[in-house]
Design a protein around this motif. Structure first.
Motif, mmCIF file in Angstrom:
data_model
loop_
_atom_site.group_PDB
_atom_site.id
_atom_site.type_symbol
_atom_site.label_atom_id
_atom_site.label_comp_id
_atom_site.label_asym_id
_atom_site.label_seq_id
_atom_site.Cartn_x
_atom_site.Cartn_y
_atom_site.Cartn_z
ATOM 1 N N VAL A 51 0.837 -1.205 0.000
ATOM 2 C CA VAL A 51 0.000 0.000 0.000
ATOM 3 C C VAL A 51 0.866 1.246 0.000
ATOM 4 C CG1 VAL A 51 -1.659 1.333 1.361
ATOM 5 C CG2 VAL A 51 -1.963 -1.127 1.095
ATOM 6 N N MET A 52 1.900 1.262 0.841
ATOM 7 C CA MET A 52 2.771 2.440 0.926
ATOM 8 C C MET A 52 3.567 2.620 -0.362
ATOM 9 S SD MET A 52 4.078 2.472 4.899
ATOM 10 C CE MET A 52 4.544 4.202 4.808
ATOM 11 N N ASN A 53 4.031 1.519 -0.952
ATOM 12 C CA ASN A 53 4.725 1.612 -2.239
ATOM 13 C C ASN A 53 3.829 2.228 -3.309
ATOM 14 O OD1 ASN A 53 7.188 0.530 -1.449
ATOM 15 N ND2 ASN A 53 6.609 -1.563 -1.931
ATOM 16 N N ALA A 54 2.564 1.785 -3.337
ATOM 17 C CA ALA A 54 1.624 2.297 -4.334
ATOM 18 C C ALA A 54 1.377 3.789 -4.129
ATOM 19 C CB ALA A 54 0.307 1.529 -4.267
ATOM 20 N N ARG A 55 1.243 4.203 -2.876
ATOM 21 C CA ARG A 55 1.021 5.622 -2.611
ATOM 22 C C ARG A 55 2.241 6.459 -2.984
ATOM 23 N NH1 ARG A 55 -2.025 4.929 3.288
ATOM 24 N NH2 ARG A 55 -4.012 4.172 2.438
ATOM 25 N N MET A 56 3.421 5.929 -2.712
ATOM 26 C CA MET A 56 4.645 6.627 -3.101
ATOM 27 C C MET A 56 4.727 6.781 -4.621
ATOM 28 S SD MET A 56 6.630 7.556 -0.593
ATOM 29 C CE MET A 56 7.427 7.176 0.951
ATOM 30 N N ARG A 57 4.408 5.716 -5.340
ATOM 31 C CA ARG A 57 4.454 5.777 -6.796
ATOM 32 C C ARG A 57 3.388 6.722 -7.332
ATOM 33 N NH1 ARG A 57 8.141 5.206 -7.706
ATOM 34 N NH2 ARG A 57 8.791 3.039 -7.812
ATOM 35 N N ARG A 58 2.240 6.776 -6.668
ATOM 36 C CA ARG A 58 1.180 7.705 -7.055
ATOM 37 C C ARG A 58 1.682 9.152 -6.943
ATOM 38 N NH1 ARG A 58 -3.245 5.678 -3.690
ATOM 39 N NH2 ARG A 58 -2.823 3.782 -4.882
ATOM 40 N N ILE A 59 2.419 9.423 -5.881
ATOM 41 C CA ILE A 59 3.015 10.752 -5.704
ATOM 42 C C ILE A 59 4.009 11.038 -6.826
ATOM 43 C CG2 ILE A 59 4.567 12.095 -4.225
ATOM 44 C CD1 ILE A 59 3.249 10.671 -1.818
ATOM 45 N N ASP A 60 4.840 10.050 -7.159
ATOM 46 C CA ASP A 60 5.827 10.225 -8.236
ATOM 47 C C ASP A 60 5.146 10.599 -9.548
ATOM 48 O OD1 ASP A 60 7.782 9.519 -6.443
ATOM 49 O OD2 ASP A 60 7.942 7.447 -7.122
ATOM 50 N N SER B 115 -3.594 4.847 -12.606
ATOM 51 C CA SER B 115 -4.510 3.733 -12.337
ATOM 52 C C SER B 115 -3.743 2.476 -11.936
ATOM 53 C CB SER B 115 -5.378 3.454 -13.566
ATOM 54 O OG SER B 115 -4.617 2.861 -14.616
ATOM 55 N N ALA B 116 -2.497 2.343 -12.427
ATOM 56 C CA ALA B 116 -1.690 1.171 -12.079
ATOM 57 C C ALA B 116 -1.383 1.120 -10.588
ATOM 58 C CB ALA B 116 -0.389 1.169 -12.880
ATOM 59 N N THR B 117 -1.348 2.292 -9.928
ATOM 60 C CA THR B 117 -1.039 2.301 -8.495
ATOM 61 C C THR B 117 -2.207 1.789 -7.660
ATOM 62 O OG1 THR B 117 -1.762 4.609 -8.192
ATOM 63 C CG2 THR B 117 0.527 4.240 -8.828
ATOM 64 N N TRP B 118 -3.399 1.705 -8.231
ATOM 65 C CA TRP B 118 -4.530 1.057 -7.569
ATOM 66 C C TRP B 118 -4.665 -0.397 -8.022
ATOM 67 C CZ3 TRP B 118 -5.070 6.360 -8.511
ATOM 68 C CH2 TRP B 118 -5.419 7.140 -7.399
ATOM 69 N N ILE B 119 -4.399 -0.644 -9.306
ATOM 70 C CA ILE B 119 -4.566 -1.994 -9.857
ATOM 71 C C ILE B 119 -3.500 -2.949 -9.326
ATOM 72 C CG2 ILE B 119 -4.501 -3.352 -11.981
ATOM 73 C CD1 ILE B 119 -5.614 -0.851 -13.429
ATOM 74 N N ALA B 120 -2.237 -2.509 -9.333
ATOM 75 C CA ALA B 120 -1.127 -3.406 -8.993
ATOM 76 C C ALA B 120 -1.219 -3.983 -7.579
ATOM 77 C CB ALA B 120 0.211 -2.693 -9.200
ATOM 78 N N PRO B 121 -1.499 -3.180 -6.519
ATOM 79 C CA PRO B 121 -1.589 -3.798 -5.187
ATOM 80 C C PRO B 121 -2.670 -4.863 -5.090
ATOM 81 C CG PRO B 121 -1.380 -1.407 -5.000
ATOM 82 C CD PRO B 121 -1.604 -1.709 -6.449
ATOM 83 N N ARG B 122 -3.810 -4.642 -5.756
ATOM 84 C CA ARG B 122 -4.885 -5.634 -5.725
ATOM 85 C C ARG B 122 -4.494 -6.886 -6.513
ATOM 86 N NH1 ARG B 122 -6.825 -0.824 -4.806
ATOM 87 N NH2 ARG B 122 -8.720 -0.518 -3.583
#
Length: 492
Positions: free
Chosen positions: A179-188, A332-339
Motif C-alpha cells: 500500500v505504501m509503495n503504491a502511494r509513493m508511486r502515485r506521488i511520483d 490507475s496502475a497504483t490502484w490496480i497493482a496492489p490488488r
C-alpha cells in the motif's frame, strides 16, 4: 496414482490465503499522521526535483534559443553523474546514519537548485552583455556541476526512502508495504505530470518569473520537508542503525581501501564496477535489470516522442491531452497493482503486467509501421495509433515497476539495499542515455521508426528476461485454470 506439481499446491494455498486476507491498511505501529508526514516529505522532494528537471530545460532553451548543444550537454552530464557516483551513494545509504543521509540530500538538493536559479537569472538578464565572453561559458559550466549535485541528492533521497526506510518501517507486514509503495508511486506520477505542466504555464508568461517560482518553491519547502522526515525518524527506533555495526563496516571498508592503491582500483571505488558482481549474482538481479531495460525507450510522452508528434502536425493542445490521459492511466496502475499482487502474488503480478505492456505496445507499433509503410499515408494517423498503444501500455509498465520494487525490497539484505538500488539506478540512467543516443543518431523525424523499433525490442527483451526468472523461480510461467488444479488435487 496421479501426481501434482508442488508449485501448483502452493498456488492453491496462496489463493485460499489471499481470498481470506483483509484489505491492507496501516497497522497500529504506523500512525496515519506519521505516514502522511513521510508522504509529505517524499512529495516535496519529488515535486521540486521534477519542477527543476523540466524547468532547467525551458530556461536553457530560452537562454540558448539557436542551439540544442547546451541542453544536450547539461542532460547527458547530469545523468552521467548518477552512473559514475552510484557506488558512492550506495555505500552512503548502507553505512551512513539514516536521518543525516536524508537531511543532507534535502539541503544539498535545495542549495544546488537555488544556486542554479540564481545563475539562470543572471544568464537570462545579462545574455547580451555576456554573449561571446568566457563569463557566460563559465556560468554555464557551474550550472552543469550544480545539476549533477541536484541529481545525486535526488537519487540519494529517493533510494533511501523508497528502498530502505519503507522496508524498515513496514518490517513483517508485506500488505502494508505494498500500500505504501503504491502511494509513493502515485506521488511520483502526480509530480511527473503536474510539475512540468505548472512550470510550463508559468514560463508562457515569462522565463524570469518561472525561474523565480522555481527558486521560491524550493526555498519555501525545505524546512517543512526537513521537519517531517525528522519526526518520522524519531518515532521509529528501528531506523537507527547499530553503532557498533556501522563502525565495523567502516573499519572493513577502510582496510579494503588501504590495499587498493592503483588508479584502476580508485576508479572501481567510484564507478559501480565493484558492486556489479554482487548485483549480477543476487537473486533479485533479473527483475531489477528487466526494470532498468524499460528505461531504454523513446515510447513515453516525454521530449523525444513529443518532438516527433509535433513534427507530424500535433498541436500543443492535443499533446497536452495525450500526456494527461497517459498519466491518468499510469496512476490507475497504483490502484490496480496492489490488488493484483494480493490476488495472484508479486511474481505472477510482474509477468501479467509485462504481458499487458507488451501486448498494447505491440499493437501500437504494428499500427504505426503498417500505416508508416503505406503509400499516401497520413503521418498523424500512424502517430495516433502509436500514441494510443503507448498510453495503454503504461498501465503494465508501472504495474511491473511496483511488483519489481516489492521483490527487491523483500529479497535484498538490509546491509546492501543502498548498494543494490544505486547500481540499479546506474543501469537505468545508462539505458536512458542510450535512448537519447538513439535519437541523436536517428535525429530526423523521418527516421523515428528506428528508435521505435529499438525501444520495442528493449521492452520485449525485458519481458523475456522476467519470463525466464518466473520459470526458474516457480517452475512454470502460467498456472492452469483453478478448476483443473482442484480436479488434480482430488485425484491424489
Amino acid at each position: 496414482m496421479a501426481t501434482t506439481n508442488p508449485n501448483e499446491d502452493d498456488h492453491v494455498r496462496d489463493l485460499e490465503q489471499s481470498q481470506n486476507e483483509p484489505e491492507p491498511s496501516l497497522p497500529p505501529s504506523i500512525p496515519s499522521h506519521l505516514a502522511y508526514r513521510l508522504y509529505t516529505s517524499h512529495f516535496l522532494s519529488t515535486w521540486n526535483s521534477r519542477l527543476f528537471e523540466f524547468g532547467s530545460v525551458l530556461f536553457l532553451a530560452a537562454i540558448y534559443p539557436q542551439t540544442l548543444l547546451p541542453m544536450s550537454v547539461y542532460a547527458l552530464v547530469r545523468s552521467g553523474a548518477a552512473i559514475i557516483f552510484a557506488r558512492v551513494l550506495g555505500a552512503w545509504i548502507d553505512r551512513g546514519e539514516r536521518l543525516s543521509t536524508v537531511q543532507i540530500s534535502i539541503i544539498g538538493q535545495r542549495l544546488a537548485v537555488a544556486a542554479s536559479c540564481a545563475i539562470f537569472w543572471v544568464l537570462q538578464q545579462e545574455y547580451d552583455t555576456l554573449k561571446g565572453g568566457k563569463a557566460r561559458d563559465g556560468l554555464f559550466a557551474v550550472t552543469v556541476v550544480l545539476a549533477c549535485v541536484e541529481k545525486l541528492c535526488s537519487v540519494l533521497n529517493l533510494v533511501s526512502i523508497e528502498r530502505d526506510w519503507i522496508v524498515v518501517i513496514t518490517e513483517g507486514n508485506e500488505g502494508v508495504r505494498r500500500v505504501m509503495n503504491a502511494r509513493m508511486r502515485r506521488i511520483d506520477l502526480f509530480c511527473k505530470l503536474m510539475g512540468p505542466l505548472t512550470i510550463s504555464l508559468v514560463a508562457l508568461g515569462s522565463t524570469l518569473i518561472a525561474i523565480r517560482v522555481t527558486l521560491a518553491m524550493n526555498v519555501a519547502s525545505v524546512l517543512v520537508e526537513y521537519i517531517c522526515i525528522a519526526q518520522v525518524y524519531k518515532r521509529f527506533p528501528q531506523l537507527r542503525r547499530n553503532e557498533a555495526e556501522r563502525q565495523q563496516r567502516t573499519i572493513d571498508d577502510t582496510a579494503q581501501r588501504s590495499a587498493k592503491t592503483t588508479i584502476v582500483q580508485c576508479l572501481k571505488a567510484i564507478f559501480p564496477i565493484s558492486s556489479l558482481h554482487f548485483y549480477i549474482n543476487h537473486p533479485a538481479f533479473v527483475p531489477s535489470f528487466a526494470l532498468s531495460l524499460l528505461y531504454f525507450t523513446v515510447l513515453s510522452f516525454s521530449g523525444q516522442m513529443i518532438t516527433y508528434l509535433v513534427s507530424v502536425g500535433y498541436s500543443t493542445l492535443y499533446i497536452g491531452i495525450a500526456r494527461t490521459v497517459s498519466t491518468a492511466l499510469e496512476l490507475s496502475a497504483t490502484w490496480i497493482a496492489p490488488r493484483m499482487m494480493k490476488r495472484v502474488g508479486v511474481v505472477r503480478g510482474g509477468i501479467w503486467s509485462l504481458c499487458w505492456q507488451m501486448a498494447w505496445l505491440g499493437a501500437g507499433v504494428t499500427w504505426f509501421f503498417a500505416d508508416y509503410n503505406r503509400e499516401g499515408r497520413d503521418a498523424i494517423v500512424a502517430a495516433t495509433g502509436l500514441a494510443v498503444g503507448v498510453a495503454l501500455s503504461r498501465v503494465g509498465l508501472w504495474g511491473y515497476d511496483l511488483c519489481a520494487q516489492n521483490l527487491i525490497q523483500d529479497e535484498v539484505e538490509d546491509s546492501h539495499r543502498g548498494d543494490f538500488s544505486t547500481t540499479e539506478a546506474a543501469f537505468q540512467n545508462l539505458f536512458e542515455l542510450l535512448s537519447y543516443a538513439s535519437t541523436i543518431i536517428f535525429s530526423k523525424p523521418s527516421q523515428f521508426q528506428w528508435p521505435v523499433a529499438i525501444s520495442t525490442a528493449a521492452v520485449y527483451m525485458a519481458g523475456g528476461l522476467y519470463a525466464y526468472f518466473v520459470r526458474r523461480r516457480r517452475g512454470h510461467l502460467f498456472h492452469p485454470p483453478e478448476w483443473m488444479l482442484i480436479k488434480r488435487s482430488e485425484a491424489v
